[in-house]
Design an enzyme around this catalytic site. Structure first.
Site, PDB file in Angstrom:
ATOM      1  N   HIS A 131       0.841  -1.205   0.000  1.00 40.07           N
ATOM      2  CA  HIS A 131       0.000   0.000   0.000  1.00 40.07           C
ATOM      3  C   HIS A 131       0.878   1.259   0.000  1.00 40.07           C
ATOM      4  O   HIS A 131       0.612   2.210  -0.727  1.00 40.07           O
ATOM      5  CB  HIS A 131      -0.889   0.060   1.257  1.00 40.07           C
ATOM      6  CG  HIS A 131      -1.949  -0.998   1.329  1.00 40.07           C
ATOM      7  ND1 HIS A 131      -2.123  -1.800   2.436  1.00 40.07           N
ATOM      8  CD2 HIS A 131      -2.913  -1.366   0.456  1.00 40.07           C
ATOM      9  CE1 HIS A 131      -3.148  -2.624   2.244  1.00 40.07           C
ATOM     10  NE2 HIS A 131      -3.643  -2.384   1.034  1.00 40.07           N
ATOM     11  N   LYS A 140     -17.106  -6.748   5.378  1.00 43.13           N
ATOM     12  CA  LYS A 140     -15.889  -7.484   5.713  1.00 43.13           C
ATOM     13  C   LYS A 140     -15.641  -7.398   7.208  1.00 43.13           C
ATOM     14  O   LYS A 140     -15.687  -6.311   7.785  1.00 43.13           O
ATOM     15  CB  LYS A 140     -14.684  -6.840   5.006  1.00 43.13           C
ATOM     16  CG  LYS A 140     -14.434  -7.366   3.616  1.00 43.13           C
ATOM     17  CD  LYS A 140     -13.090  -6.865   3.117  1.00 43.13           C
ATOM     18  CE  LYS A 140     -12.858  -7.263   1.669  1.00 43.13           C
ATOM     19  NZ  LYS A 140     -11.619  -6.655   1.136  1.00 43.13           N
ATOM     20  N   ARG A 168      -1.939  -6.010  -8.567  1.00 45.66           N
ATOM     21  CA  ARG A 168      -0.757  -6.839  -8.314  1.00 45.66           C
ATOM     22  C   ARG A 168      -0.587  -7.936  -9.349  1.00 45.66           C
ATOM     23  O   ARG A 168       0.482  -8.180  -9.853  1.00 45.66           O
ATOM     24  CB  ARG A 168      -0.858  -7.494  -6.927  1.00 45.66           C
ATOM     25  CG  ARG A 168      -0.750  -6.512  -5.789  1.00 45.66           C
ATOM     26  CD  ARG A 168      -1.230  -7.110  -4.505  1.00 45.66           C
ATOM     27  NE  ARG A 168      -2.622  -7.505  -4.607  1.00 45.66           N
ATOM     28  CZ  ARG A 168      -3.384  -7.859  -3.591  1.00 45.66           C
ATOM     29  NH1 ARG A 168      -2.878  -7.926  -2.397  1.00 45.66           N
ATOM     30  NH2 ARG A 168      -4.650  -8.181  -3.779  1.00 45.66           N
ATOM     31  N   SER A 227      -3.091  -7.916   2.660  1.00 48.93           N
ATOM     32  CA  SER A 227      -3.400  -7.795   4.096  1.00 48.93           C
ATOM     33  C   SER A 227      -3.899  -9.134   4.629  1.00 48.93           C
ATOM     34  O   SER A 227      -3.589  -9.520   5.755  1.00 48.93           O
ATOM     35  CB  SER A 227      -4.459  -6.721   4.330  1.00 48.93           C
ATOM     36  OG  SER A 227      -3.986  -5.473   3.903  1.00 48.93           O
TER      37      SER A 227
HETATM   38  O1  PNS Z   1      -8.981  -2.919   0.192  1.00 44.47           O
HETATM   39  P1  PNS Z   1     -10.248  -3.422  -0.406  1.00 44.47           P
HETATM   40  O2  PNS Z   1     -11.041  -4.194   0.623  1.00 44.47           O
HETATM   41  O3  PNS Z   1     -10.015  -4.213  -1.657  1.00 44.47           O
HETATM   42  O4  PNS Z   1     -11.110  -2.112  -0.818  1.00 44.47           O
HETATM   43  C1  PNS Z   1     -12.379  -2.251  -1.388  1.00 44.47           C
HETATM   44  C2  PNS Z   1     -13.119  -0.887  -1.401  1.00 44.47           C
HETATM   45  C3  PNS Z   1     -13.236  -0.352  -0.003  1.00 44.47           C
HETATM   46  C4  PNS Z   1     -12.342   0.085  -2.254  1.00 44.47           C
HETATM   47  C5  PNS Z   1     -14.525  -1.126  -2.035  1.00 44.47           C
HETATM   48  O5  PNS Z   1     -15.177  -2.131  -1.327  1.00 44.47           O
HETATM   49  C6  PNS Z   1     -15.379   0.136  -2.041  1.00 44.47           C
HETATM   50  O6  PNS Z   1     -15.186   1.010  -2.844  1.00 44.47           O
HETATM   51  N1  PNS Z   1     -16.355   0.226  -1.097  1.00 44.47           N
HETATM   52  C7  PNS Z   1     -17.222   1.358  -0.969  1.00 44.47           C
HETATM   53  C8  PNS Z   1     -18.641   1.035  -1.391  1.00 44.47           C
HETATM   54  C9  PNS Z   1     -18.823   1.169  -2.888  1.00 44.47           C
HETATM   55  O7  PNS Z   1     -18.675   2.235  -3.461  1.00 44.47           O
HETATM   56  N2  PNS Z   1     -19.167   0.045  -3.510  1.00 44.47           N
HETATM   57  C10 PNS Z   1     -19.359  -0.027  -4.941  1.00 44.47           C
HETATM   58  C11 PNS Z   1     -18.037  -0.285  -5.651  1.00 44.47           C
HETATM   59  S1  PNS Z   1     -18.345  -0.883  -7.244  1.00 44.47           S
END
Ligand code: PNS
Length: 159
Positions: free
Chosen positions: A17, A41, A90, A128
């Protein structure tokens, strides 16, 4: 002012990150590292802990800000007047989910562009989730995460 959001769960922040943040901040005037309240999550670290670990790991960098967000990412991006969302890519295994998310976000708000940055090759295998598993099983994670995170993981999984 070109502003980008770098969103994620950051549960916890890893060296991968930090590498993406370092790359993004060279491309944008400001990068907002945005920690999601993610009810879906089950996080190991609370939102406050994740924010604190990020703050300590990043330190004070001029054009990097840490924030939290709830709800839709594109709404947060619009509220922050950000024109881009940065995500680390990645390996091929990341692609399907990232592609789906980028296109859905574009459908929701076509003004917000998703930009993928590739972290250093040595971080390709870092996640993570894997870090937490190694720490839980007593392995050494000190070369994959900032010191403060390694300590925090050690405290979570005290034997
Ligand atoms: O680190 P992660 O868990 O891969 O991050 C995922 C994250 C937080 C970026 C994604 O779940 C997100 O954008 N959540 C916010 C809700 C949202 O906008 N959902 C629609 C995305 S298509």
């Amino acid at each position: 002012m070109k502003r980008a959001i770098y969103p994620g769960s950051f549960d916890p922040v890893t060296n991968g990150h930090l590498d993406v943040i370092e790359r993004a901040r060279k491309l944008f005037d400001e990068v907002i590292v945005a920690v999601a309240h993610n009810d879906q999550k089950q996080a190991l670290f609370s939102l406050e802990e994740r924010l604190e670990l990020l703050k300590t790991s990043i330190g004070n960098i001029d054009n990097v800000r840490i924030a939290q967000f709830d709800g839709l990412l594109v709404e947060f991006a619009a509220a922050q007047s950000a024109s881009a969302v940065v995500r680390g890519l990645r390996a091929v295994s990341d692609f399907e989910f990232e592609f789906q998310m980028a296109l859905m976000n574009r459908k929701l708000n076509s003004d917000v562009e998703t930009i993928f940055l590739m972290p250093k090759e040595e971080y390709t295998y870092l996640s993570s989730r894997i870090i937490k598993e190694i720490a839980r099983l007593g392995g050494d994670v000190s070369s994959f995460v900032p010191d403060v995170v390694a300590k925090a993981l050690g405290n979570k999984f005290k034997r």
